[in-house]
Structures are given as structure tokens and as C-alpha cells.
Write an enzyme that holds these catalytic residues in place. Structure first.
Site, PDB file in Angstrom:
ATOM      1  N   ASP A  30      -0.360   2.685   1.562  1.00  0.00           N
ATOM      2  CA  ASP A  30      -1.781   2.657   1.232  1.00  0.00           C
ATOM      3  C   ASP A  30      -1.927   2.671  -0.289  1.00  0.00           C
ATOM      4  O   ASP A  30      -1.610   3.669  -0.945  1.00  0.00           O
ATOM      5  CB  ASP A  30      -2.487   3.875   1.846  1.00  0.00           C
ATOM      6  CG  ASP A  30      -3.996   3.825   1.653  1.00  0.00           C
ATOM      7  OD1 ASP A  30      -4.456   3.888   0.496  1.00  0.00           O
ATOM      8  OD2 ASP A  30      -4.721   3.722   2.668  1.00  0.00           O
TER       9      ASP A  30
ATOM     10  N   ARG B 273     -13.007   0.733   5.423  1.00  0.00           N
ATOM     11  CA  ARG B 273     -12.658   0.063   6.670  1.00  0.00           C
ATOM     12  C   ARG B 273     -12.787   1.034   7.830  1.00  0.00           C
ATOM     13  O   ARG B 273     -12.157   2.092   7.842  1.00  0.00           O
ATOM     14  CB  ARG B 273     -11.232  -0.491   6.592  1.00  0.00           C
ATOM     15  CG  ARG B 273     -10.853  -1.377   7.758  1.00  0.00           C
ATOM     16  CD  ARG B 273      -9.553  -2.105   7.495  1.00  0.00           C
ATOM     17  NE  ARG B 273      -8.431  -1.202   7.272  1.00  0.00           N
ATOM     18  CZ  ARG B 273      -7.195  -1.601   7.061  1.00  0.00           C
ATOM     19  NH1 ARG B 273      -6.921  -2.887   6.995  1.00  0.00           N
ATOM     20  NH2 ARG B 273      -6.227  -0.727   6.879  1.00  0.00           N
TER      21      ARG B 273
ATOM     22  N   ASP C 221      -4.112   5.567  -1.822  1.00  0.00           N
ATOM     23  CA  ASP C 221      -3.449   6.879  -1.794  1.00  0.00           C
ATOM     24  C   ASP C 221      -2.331   6.957  -2.825  1.00  0.00           C
ATOM     25  O   ASP C 221      -2.143   7.987  -3.491  1.00  0.00           O
ATOM     26  CB  ASP C 221      -2.896   7.149  -0.408  1.00  0.00           C
ATOM     27  CG  ASP C 221      -3.978   7.509   0.597  1.00  0.00           C
ATOM     28  OD1 ASP C 221      -5.055   7.959   0.175  1.00  0.00           O
ATOM     29  OD2 ASP C 221      -3.754   7.332   1.808  1.00  0.00           O
TER      30      ASP C 221
END
Length: 215
Positions: free
Chosen positions: A206, A110, A209
Site C-alpha cells: 500500500d 476506495r 501506508d
């Protein structure tokens, strides 16, 4: 908040085990290893719902006691399509259910400024048009990446597609339903909102992550 409760194309899995595991994943104290294990376990529960309508055929088999007609999966094997990189975090759980499934990958990231998806990798089975495709990505945030990935699948010939995610934002669900109204969405929750940085709130952070320990 937008209400999708009457949209048959949006399925929220409310099973107590699914909700419990999602809560553990949301918790900031959950370690990378625990998060990864939970993602795999939760993807199995999502997979049951996503694969609810798989076609069956009767075949004759012999049990230890007698012969019988029994149902088994019909047609071409499934194709599981992971949106890289985070999609791989729930791909393994799906493969636990259907080890013989074919696997495709779509690499998207993104753009941090536009929030639009940029494709960098695509590898799919040649006969994807004859397979039911289940697209996996932990988060449905803006919906742009999912919509772009599904558009590429359709260009490759896919016609029967289901999208599976752990968590969604109302904006992402609305975007994907508008772009691909024929694609069913299966998720564990639709959260309150999407913030200005494209993160789902309250969310779980996230997913990539947290899956891979990169932050």
C-alpha cells in the site's frame, strides 16, 4: 497479461535509474523515510516524460555575450492534481521540476467492499480549463479512482490531461484507457495482475501506508 506496448497512450519509463529506484521501493525492507525519498526522486524522472510535450515559445534575452532568441514554456502554468492521500507522495518531486505550477487536490477513497471510489474533497484552480493538467497517484490498481478523478477534472473544464503513477496493474490501465482514451498514462511498470483484494501483484504494498508510516 494484456499488452500495451503498441498503445501510444501508455508510456512505460524504462530508464535504468527509474527501474533501480522502483526496485528499491518494492523491497519490503525499505524504511518509510527511504521510501518517501525514493518516491520523490522517481517522480522527477516520471515528470520529465510526462512534460515532454509542453509547448514552447521563443523570447529574446541577453546572455553575458549577446542577444538571442531562446525557448521558454508558453501559455498558462501547469496544474498538478494530487489524488489524496498517496498522490502527495509524488507531488513534491513534480513541484521540484515546475515550482510555479498550480496545485489541485481530489480526495477519494476506495470502498473496501465494492472497490469503487468515493469522493470526499475537491479543490481546483478556477481556470483549470486553460491549463495542462498532470494527475498524480502512486498506484493505478483497478483504475476506478483515477477514472473518477479525471471525470471530475473534465467536469471542471480540463481538456489536456496526463496521468502519472509509479506502478500500474493491467486492469487499471485497461479501465483508464477505456474511460478516457484521450488521457496519456505515464508509469514505471505494468505489473502482472490485480488480486482479489485490489492489490497490484507483485507490486510494492500500500503506497499510502508506506509513504506515511501508517501500517
Amino acid at each position: 497479461m494484456m499488452d500495451f506496448s503498441h498503445d501510444p497512450g501508455v508510456v512505460v519509463v524504462t530508464h535504468p535509474l527509474a527501474q533501480h529506484k522502483l526496485t528499491l521501493m518494492r523491497d519490503a525492507r525499505t524504511s518509510t523515510g527511504e521510501f518517501r525519498t525514493l518516491a520523490r526522486e522517481l517522480s522527477v524522472l516520471l515528470g520529465y516524460e510526462a512534460m515532454r510535450d509542453l509547448p514552447l515559445e521563443n523570447v529574446e534575452i541577453e546572455t553575458p555575450l549577446e542577444r538571442m532568441d531562446a525557448p521558454r514554456l508558453a501559455g498558462k502554468k501547469l496544474c498538478l492534481v494530487s489524488i489524496l492521500r498517496a498522490g502527495n507522495g509524488i507531488l513534491d518531486g513534480m513541484l521540484d521540476l515546475v515550482p510555479s505550477a498550480r496545485v489541485g487536490h481530489i480526495g477519494l477513497f476506495r470502498d473496501p467492499e465494492t472497490l469503487e471510489p468515493v469522493e470526499y474533497y475537491l479543490k481546483l484552480p478556477d481556470d483549470i480549463g486553460r491549463r495542462i493538467c498532470i494527475v498524480v497517484d502512486p498506484m493505478l490498481a483497478t483504475g476506478h479512482s483515477a477514472a473518477a478523478a479525471i471525470a471530475r477534472l473534465k467536469q471542471a473544464g480540463a481538456e489536456n490531461i496526463v496521468f502519472v503513477c509509479l506502478l500500474a496493474a493491467p486492469q487499471g490501465v485497461a479501465c483508464l484507457r477505456a474511460a478516457h482514451p484521450d488521457v496519456r498514462i505515464v508509469t514505471c511498470a505494468i505489473d502482472r495482475e490485480l488480486d482479489g483484494h485490489g492489490y497490484i501483484r507483485p507490486g510494492l504494498g500500500d503506497a499510502g501506508d508506506r509513504l506515511f508510516g501508517t501500517k
